[in-house]
Structures are given as structure tokens and as C-alpha cells.
Design a protein around this motif. Structure first.
Motif, PDB file in Angstrom:
ATOM      1  N   PHE A  80       0.834  -1.210   0.000  1.00  0.00           N
ATOM      2  CA  PHE A  80       0.000   0.000   0.000  1.00  0.00           C
ATOM      3  C   PHE A  80       0.865   1.254   0.000  1.00  0.00           C
ATOM      4  N   VAL A  81       1.863   1.292   0.882  1.00  0.00           N
ATOM      5  CA  VAL A  81       2.689   2.496   1.037  1.00  0.00           C
ATOM      6  C   VAL A  81       3.309   2.948  -0.286  1.00  0.00           C
ATOM      7  N   PRO A  82       4.030   2.088  -1.020  1.00  0.00           N
ATOM      8  CA  PRO A  82       4.628   2.580  -2.264  1.00  0.00           C
ATOM      9  C   PRO A  82       3.602   2.898  -3.350  1.00  0.00           C
ATOM     10  N   GLU A  83       2.412   2.317  -3.248  1.00  0.00           N
ATOM     11  CA  GLU A  83       1.393   2.527  -4.281  1.00  0.00           C
ATOM     12  C   GLU A  83       0.565   3.796  -4.054  1.00  0.00           C
ATOM     13  N   HIS A  84       0.335   4.173  -2.809  1.00  0.00           N
ATOM     14  CA  HIS A  84      -0.583   5.265  -2.475  1.00  0.00           C
ATOM     15  C   HIS A  84       0.114   6.617  -2.598  1.00  0.00           C
ATOM     16  N   LYS A  85      -0.216   7.325  -3.667  1.00  0.00           N
ATOM     17  CA  LYS A  85       0.386   8.636  -3.925  1.00  0.00           C
ATOM     18  C   LYS A  85      -0.693   9.708  -3.860  1.00  0.00           C
ATOM     19  N   MET A  86      -0.483  10.687  -2.983  1.00  0.00           N
ATOM     20  CA  MET A  86      -1.446  11.769  -2.838  1.00  0.00           C
ATOM     21  C   MET A  86      -0.740  13.001  -2.272  1.00  0.00           C
ATOM     22  N   GLY A  87       0.300  13.432  -2.971  1.00  0.00           N
ATOM     23  CA  GLY A  87       1.035  14.622  -2.544  1.00  0.00           C
ATOM     24  C   GLY A  87       1.562  14.463  -1.131  1.00  0.00           C
ATOM     25  N   PRO A  88       1.376  15.498  -0.284  1.00  0.00           N
ATOM     26  CA  PRO A  88       1.906  15.436   1.078  1.00  0.00           C
ATOM     27  C   PRO A  88       1.214  14.373   1.943  1.00  0.00           C
ATOM     28  N   LEU A  89       0.072  13.849   1.477  1.00  0.00           N
ATOM     29  CA  LEU A  89      -0.624  12.797   2.211  1.00  0.00           C
ATOM     30  C   LEU A  89      -0.267  11.405   1.702  1.00  0.00           C
ATOM     31  N   SER A  90       0.713  11.337   0.812  1.00  0.00           N
ATOM     32  CA  SER A  90       1.137  10.042   0.276  1.00  0.00           C
ATOM     33  C   SER A  90       1.617   9.133   1.390  1.00  0.00           C
ATOM     34  N   ALA A  91       1.349   7.856   1.222  1.00  0.00           N
ATOM     35  CA  ALA A  91       1.752   6.891   2.243  1.00  0.00           C
ATOM     36  C   ALA A  91       3.264   6.734   2.328  1.00  0.00           C
ATOM     37  N   ILE A  92       3.985   7.193   1.331  1.00  0.00           N
ATOM     38  CA  ILE A  92       5.450   7.113   1.369  1.00  0.00           C
ATOM     39  C   ILE A  92       6.006   7.902   2.575  1.00  0.00           C
ATOM     40  N   ASN A  93       5.213   8.842   3.081  1.00  0.00           N
ATOM     41  CA  ASN A  93       5.589   9.621   4.270  1.00  0.00           C
ATOM     42  C   ASN A  93       5.205   8.875   5.551  1.00  0.00           C
ATOM     43  N   VAL A 117     -13.104   5.799  -0.172  1.00  0.00           N
ATOM     44  CA  VAL A 117     -12.115   5.738  -1.241  1.00  0.00           C
ATOM     45  C   VAL A 117     -11.217   6.942  -1.011  1.00  0.00           C
ATOM     46  N   PHE A 118     -10.022   6.703  -0.481  1.00  0.00           N
ATOM     47  CA  PHE A 118      -9.128   7.798  -0.103  1.00  0.00           C
ATOM     48  C   PHE A 118      -7.901   7.761  -1.004  1.00  0.00           C
ATOM     49  N   THR A 119      -8.073   8.297  -2.199  1.00  0.00           N
ATOM     50  CA  THR A 119      -7.006   8.348  -3.178  1.00  0.00           C
ATOM     51  C   THR A 119      -7.326   9.422  -4.200  1.00  0.00           C
ATOM     52  N   SER A 120      -6.309   9.920  -4.837  1.00  0.00           N
ATOM     53  CA  SER A 120      -6.542  10.874  -5.926  1.00  0.00           C
ATOM     54  C   SER A 120      -6.361  10.204  -7.284  1.00  0.00           C
TER      55      SER A 120
END
Length: 152
Positions: A24-37, A123-126
Motif C-alpha cells: 500500500f505504502v509505495p502505491e498510495h500517492k497523494m502529494g503530502p498525504l502520500s503513504a510514502i511519508n 475511497v481515499f485516493t486521488s
């Protein structure tokens, strides 16, 4: 594929953390709310909390967790009326469109009916949010609003 309620024990907790942190972490991209953070300590606490409430997992034939849906009880800011909300709802990309998501949603809907509480899954994604919302509707969920963002 096998669906089951996960237990608040090391083996199940490890499987959920590996699924979410590893995929999930590497896949979920949403600017400053991205899971990579990710704050892993906070994330692990969230997993433990949700699994202690009620969480389902779908495993493949090798026992690998391929999808999971965590639920917790909460209430709106304006009321004491409780409902079940998702802590996460995630299926590995290669298992999407195979019925895994529906298995998880059906289990959550059955549990919500059993405990007589409404169920709200977001659904929490852009990324492709409209298509994902349509998939949720196909699984028998009703759209009750929407989330809108700026700066993501």
C-alpha cells in the motif's frame, strides 16, 4: 482463496503490516498525504487497534495475505450514534478484479448487519477515484458524499 477474521497476534499483525507497508505504502500517492511519508510506529499502532476491533484478511493458497479490510467503531462529531468505519481497505494489484475486494466488503457488510451498525468505507485516493467509487457501488455500497482536496 480463504477469507477469515484476523487475530490480534503476532502472525496476523505481521501479515497486515507487511501488506500495508510493503505494498500500500509505495502505491498510495497523494502529494503530502502520500503513504510514502509513513510513520511506521503510528501505522503499527493503527493496525493493532483495528485488528483488536475487527479485521478480515484474504489469503491465497500459500497463506499469503493478498487483501485486508480493517474496521473500527466511531461516531460522527455531532452524534453519539456509532457506525463502523474502515481503517484500511487494500487488495494487492494482481488480485484486483478477482473477487477479493467483494469478499472483504461482503464480510464487512455481514458483520455490520450482525452488530446492527451502519458501515462506511471510503475511497481515499486521488488516482482514479471515480472508477474506484463505481466499483464500490457495484459491490452494493451507496455513495453518501465525497471528499475533495486541494494541495495534493
Amino acid at each position: 482463496m480463504n477469507i477469515r477474521k484476523l487475530k490480534n497476534e503476532d502472525g496476523d499483525l505481521k501479515k497486515v503490516v507487511e501488506l500495508l507497508a510493503g505494498h500500500f505504502v509505495p502505491e498510495h500517492k497523494m502529494g503530502p498525504l502520500s503513504a510514502i511519508n509513513v510513520n511506521l510506529e503510528k501505522g503499527v499502532k493503527w493496525v493493532i487497534y483495528n485488528v483488536s476491533q475487527v479485521t478480515w484478511g484474504v489469503e491465497n493458497e500459500e497463506g499469503v495475505l493478498i487483501g485486508s479490510l480493517g474496521l473500527y467503531r466511531t461516531s460522527p462529531w455531532y452524534s453519539d450514534s456509532e457506525y463502523l468505519a474502515d481503517g484500511w481497505f487494500y487488495v494487492l494489484p494482481e488480485y484486483r478484479k478477482t473477487g477479493v475486494g467483494k469478499m472483504l466488503i461482503d464480510a464487512a457488510k455481514d458483520y455490520a448487519a450482525e452488530v446492527q451498525l451502519p458501515l462506511i468505507v471510503g475511497v481515499f485516493t486521488s488516482e482514479d477515484a471515480e472508477t474506484k467509487a463505481k466499483v464500490m457501488q457495484k459491490m452494493g455500497m451507496t455513495m453518501v458524499g465525497g471528499m475533495f482536496a486541494a494541495g495534493v
